[in-house]
Design a protein around this motif. Structure first.
Motif, PDB file in Angstrom:
ATOM      1  N   UNK A 176       0.850  -1.185   0.000  1.00 51.22           N
ATOM      2  CA  UNK A 176       0.000   0.000   0.000  1.00 51.22           C
ATOM      3  C   UNK A 176       0.886   1.236   0.000  1.00 51.22           C
ATOM      4  N   UNK A 177       0.329   2.360  -0.425  1.00 52.12           N
ATOM      5  CA  UNK A 177       1.090   3.604  -0.540  1.00 52.12           C
ATOM      6  C   UNK A 177       1.127   4.323   0.803  1.00 52.12           C
ATOM      7  N   UNK A 178       2.296   4.807   1.170  1.00 55.01           N
ATOM      8  CA  UNK A 178       2.439   5.604   2.388  1.00 55.01           C
ATOM      9  C   UNK A 178       2.285   7.087   2.050  1.00 55.01           C
ATOM     10  N   UNK A 179       2.039   7.919   3.064  1.00 57.29           N
ATOM     11  CA  UNK A 179       1.872   9.354   2.816  1.00 57.29           C
ATOM     12  C   UNK A 179       3.000   9.957   1.965  1.00 57.29           C
ATOM     13  N   UNK A 180       4.245   9.555   2.250  1.00 59.86           N
ATOM     14  CA  UNK A 180       5.373  10.080   1.476  1.00 59.86           C
ATOM     15  C   UNK A 180       5.225   9.732  -0.009  1.00 59.86           C
ATOM     16  N   UNK A 181       4.707   8.541  -0.295  1.00 54.32           N
ATOM     17  CA  UNK A 181       4.511   8.121  -1.670  1.00 54.32           C
ATOM     18  C   UNK A 181       3.454   8.945  -2.368  1.00 54.32           C
ATOM     19  N   UNK A 182       2.361   9.174  -1.655  1.00 54.64           N
ATOM     20  CA  UNK A 182       1.294  10.001  -2.217  1.00 54.64           C
ATOM     21  C   UNK A 182       1.808  11.417  -2.500  1.00 54.64           C
ATOM     22  N   UNK A 183       2.563  11.957  -1.578  1.00 52.98           N
ATOM     23  CA  UNK A 183       3.105  13.312  -1.751  1.00 52.98           C
ATOM     24  C   UNK A 183       4.006  13.367  -2.979  1.00 52.98           C
ATOM     25  N   UNK A 184       4.846  12.348  -3.122  1.00 50.95           N
ATOM     26  CA  UNK A 184       5.738  12.302  -4.269  1.00 50.95           C
ATOM     27  C   UNK A 184       4.949  12.235  -5.578  1.00 50.95           C
ATOM     28  N   UNK A 185       3.903  11.433  -5.598  1.00 51.52           N
ATOM     29  CA  UNK A 185       3.089  11.310  -6.802  1.00 51.52           C
ATOM     30  C   UNK A 185       2.427  12.638  -7.139  1.00 51.52           C
ATOM     31  N   UNK A 186       1.947  13.313  -6.088  1.00 50.50           N
ATOM     32  CA  UNK A 186       1.303  14.611  -6.277  1.00 50.50           C
ATOM     33  C   UNK A 186       2.291  15.619  -6.873  1.00 50.50           C
ATOM     34  N   UNK A 187       3.497  15.631  -6.311  1.00 51.04           N
ATOM     35  CA  UNK A 187       4.531  16.524  -6.791  1.00 51.04           C
ATOM     36  C   UNK A 187       4.828  16.254  -8.275  1.00 51.04           C
ATOM     37  N   UNK A 188       5.018  14.982  -8.587  1.00 48.84           N
ATOM     38  CA  UNK A 188       5.389  14.584  -9.945  1.00 48.84           C
ATOM     39  C   UNK A 188       4.291  14.930 -10.951  1.00 48.84           C
ATOM     40  N   UNK A 189       3.050  14.707 -10.532  1.00 50.61           N
ATOM     41  CA  UNK A 189       1.926  14.956 -11.431  1.00 50.61           C
ATOM     42  C   UNK A 189       1.818  16.436 -11.796  1.00 50.61           C
ATOM     43  N   UNK A 190       2.099  17.277 -10.818  1.00 49.51           N
ATOM     44  CA  UNK A 190       1.940  18.717 -11.030  1.00 49.51           C
ATOM     45  C   UNK A 190       3.146  19.335 -11.730  1.00 49.51           C
ATOM     46  N   UNK A 191       4.299  18.678 -11.652  1.00 50.40           N
ATOM     47  CA  UNK A 191       5.526  19.261 -12.220  1.00 50.40           C
ATOM     48  C   UNK A 191       5.478  19.301 -13.740  1.00 50.40           C
ATOM     49  N   UNK A 192       6.002  20.389 -14.307  1.00 49.95           N
ATOM     50  CA  UNK A 192       6.060  20.513 -15.765  1.00 49.95           C
ATOM     51  C   UNK A 192       7.009  19.467 -16.327  1.00 49.95           C
ATOM     52  N   UNK A 193       6.630  18.907 -17.472  1.00 48.45           N
ATOM     53  CA  UNK A 193       7.465  17.894 -18.105  1.00 48.45           C
ATOM     54  C   UNK A 193       7.392  18.080 -19.613  1.00 48.45           C
ATOM     55  N   UNK A 194       8.542  18.005 -20.269  1.00 47.86           N
ATOM     56  CA  UNK A 194       8.503  18.079 -21.722  1.00 47.86           C
ATOM     57  C   UNK A 194       8.018  16.758 -22.280  1.00 47.86           C
ATOM     58  N   UNK A 195       7.286  16.809 -23.390  1.00 51.32           N
ATOM     59  CA  UNK A 195       6.875  15.553 -24.015  1.00 51.32           C
ATOM     60  C   UNK A 195       8.099  14.759 -24.419  1.00 51.32           C
ATOM     61  N   UNK A 196       8.106  13.472 -24.123  1.00 56.11           N
ATOM     62  CA  UNK A 196       9.248  12.652 -24.520  1.00 56.11           C
ATOM     63  C   UNK A 196       9.159  12.358 -26.022  1.00 56.11           C
ATOM     64  N   UNK A 197      10.295  12.243 -26.668  1.00 48.31           N
ATOM     65  CA  UNK A 197      10.299  11.975 -28.107  1.00 48.31           C
ATOM     66  C   UNK A 197       9.563  10.683 -28.425  1.00 48.31           C
ATOM     67  N   UNK A 198       8.739  10.684 -29.485  1.00 47.58           N
ATOM     68  CA  UNK A 198       8.122   9.426 -29.900  1.00 47.58           C
ATOM     69  C   UNK A 198       9.118   8.630 -30.724  1.00 47.58           C
ATOM     70  N   UNK A 199       8.907   7.349 -30.738  1.00 52.98           N
ATOM     71  CA  UNK A 199       9.659   6.481 -31.644  1.00 52.98           C
ATOM     72  C   UNK A 199       8.668   5.492 -32.233  1.00 52.98           C
ATOM     73  N   UNK A 200       8.471   5.593 -33.525  1.00 54.58           N
ATOM     74  CA  UNK A 200       7.507   4.696 -34.150  1.00 54.58           C
ATOM     75  C   UNK A 200       8.157   3.907 -35.272  1.00 54.58           C
TER      76      UNK A 200
END
Lengths: 183, 183
Positions: free
Chosen positions: A70-94
């Motif tokens: 199960x997820x601990x509070x620290x894990x939830x916080x980390x997920x929240x942080x990551x979700x909100x953080x800006x991220x560049x789209x990763x290059x596609x490879x097809x």
DNA sequence: AGGCTTTGTGCAACTAGTTGCACAACCATG
DNA sequence: CATGGTTGTGCAACTAGTTGCACAAAGCCT
């Protein structure tokens, strides 16, 4: 660095063992983030070491014994942080588009059959998504969670729709192509 | 194992040096198969060792000196083989969809701004593709090569179109969402 | 009881892609 | 002619993902 966050999301939705996670990655989550069971077990170990998740207490957590996390509070916080953080789209490879471009140079010999195969695969996937939509998102249910999840599923449906149409179009073009296209 | 084949394709279209290849990967090829210059140089070395390509003879091919490569018959044969061989579609991995799914669990706090940013990026990319289409594929030219290349570009255009529409739709949904969606 | 399959966990080795940096040659310019 | 940017090639170390296999426990079959 997204696999740990995919796992955190899955565990928040429902605490699970490694194998259960693997199955859920094969079904819904894997549609936009796939992972093998080996990857998942390795990552579960890391997440536990970092204090982001913990194993639910059971009788005898030995090798070959099911172990749920199960997820601990620290894990939830980390997920929240990551979700909100800006991220560049990763290059596609097809690979398929790459092969089409190669075919323009070395000839289309043999690729057509595989295009047809891919078309079938995408049609099948599309049908599966539409089944899920019908089952899980009947009109009327529109909590915030439902709307977001439906949005994600819509992306899957629309992408598969795009591929089936593109492949069908490509096959039509092939039918009209002159025989020799090498060079 | 597709980078070597991407390079072979590019070199068949036009013999080039490492840096020229890098630039072409940034432009057209990279739209469906991106690579850094480090990757490209490493792969050029391997391809040369395997006898798939060779350096064009120049005066003094020293460090810091431009060195161009061309494809040898063995390389062309390998590309042809690879293009025709059946291949399963590789699993997609899309961070944004993953984040949306996470947001459904930990809340949408902060993700909206990044969706807007991605929308802008995709709109820009779409405009660029459409520019290329207007420039390189005027109606009338329809050799087999042109048709295939146009097909690949259409895939790019349609995918970017999909993303701009999906993101716009997602942002609309967000506007209608109730304030608190945690849990 | 003996073996056979399924469920479940996990290690090890490998391959592909990323990041950070080094360094040579050339070109401009004060 | 030194200094500083640009062009061009490349190594090394790291991270993420893949592949192949090992092995324990439990259920089933005869």
């Amino acid at each position: 660095m997204s696999l740990p966050h995919a796992i955190l999301t899955a565990l928040l939705e429902k605490p699970s063992s490694g194998l259960e996670l693997t199955r859920r990655f094969d079904r819904s989550i894997g549609y936009f983030w796939s992972a093998t069971h080996q990857q998942i077990y390795r990552e579960l170990g890391r997440l536990e070491a970092e204090g982001h998740i913990r194993a639910l207490p059971t009788e005898q957590p030995a090798r070959g014994q099911k172990k749920s996390y199960e997820v601990l509070p620290a894990g939830r916080a980390e997920l929240q942080r990551w979700t909100a953080a800006a991220q560049d789209p990763r290059p596609h490879r097809d690979t398929l588009l790459l092969r089409m471009r190669a075919a323009a140079v070395v000839g289309t010999e043999g690729i057509e059959a595989d295009l047809r195969r891919h078309l079938t695969l995408h049609q099948r996937q599309l049908a599966e998504y539409e089944e899920i939509e019908k089952r899980d998102f009947p009109p009327g249910r529109d909590s915030a969670q439902d709307r977001l999840r439906h949005l994600v599923l819509r992306a899957g449906i629309d992408l598969e729709t795009f591929w089936t149409q593109w492949l069908a179009h490509a096959l039509e073009e092939f039918a009209e192509l002159p025989g020799a296209e090498d060079g």
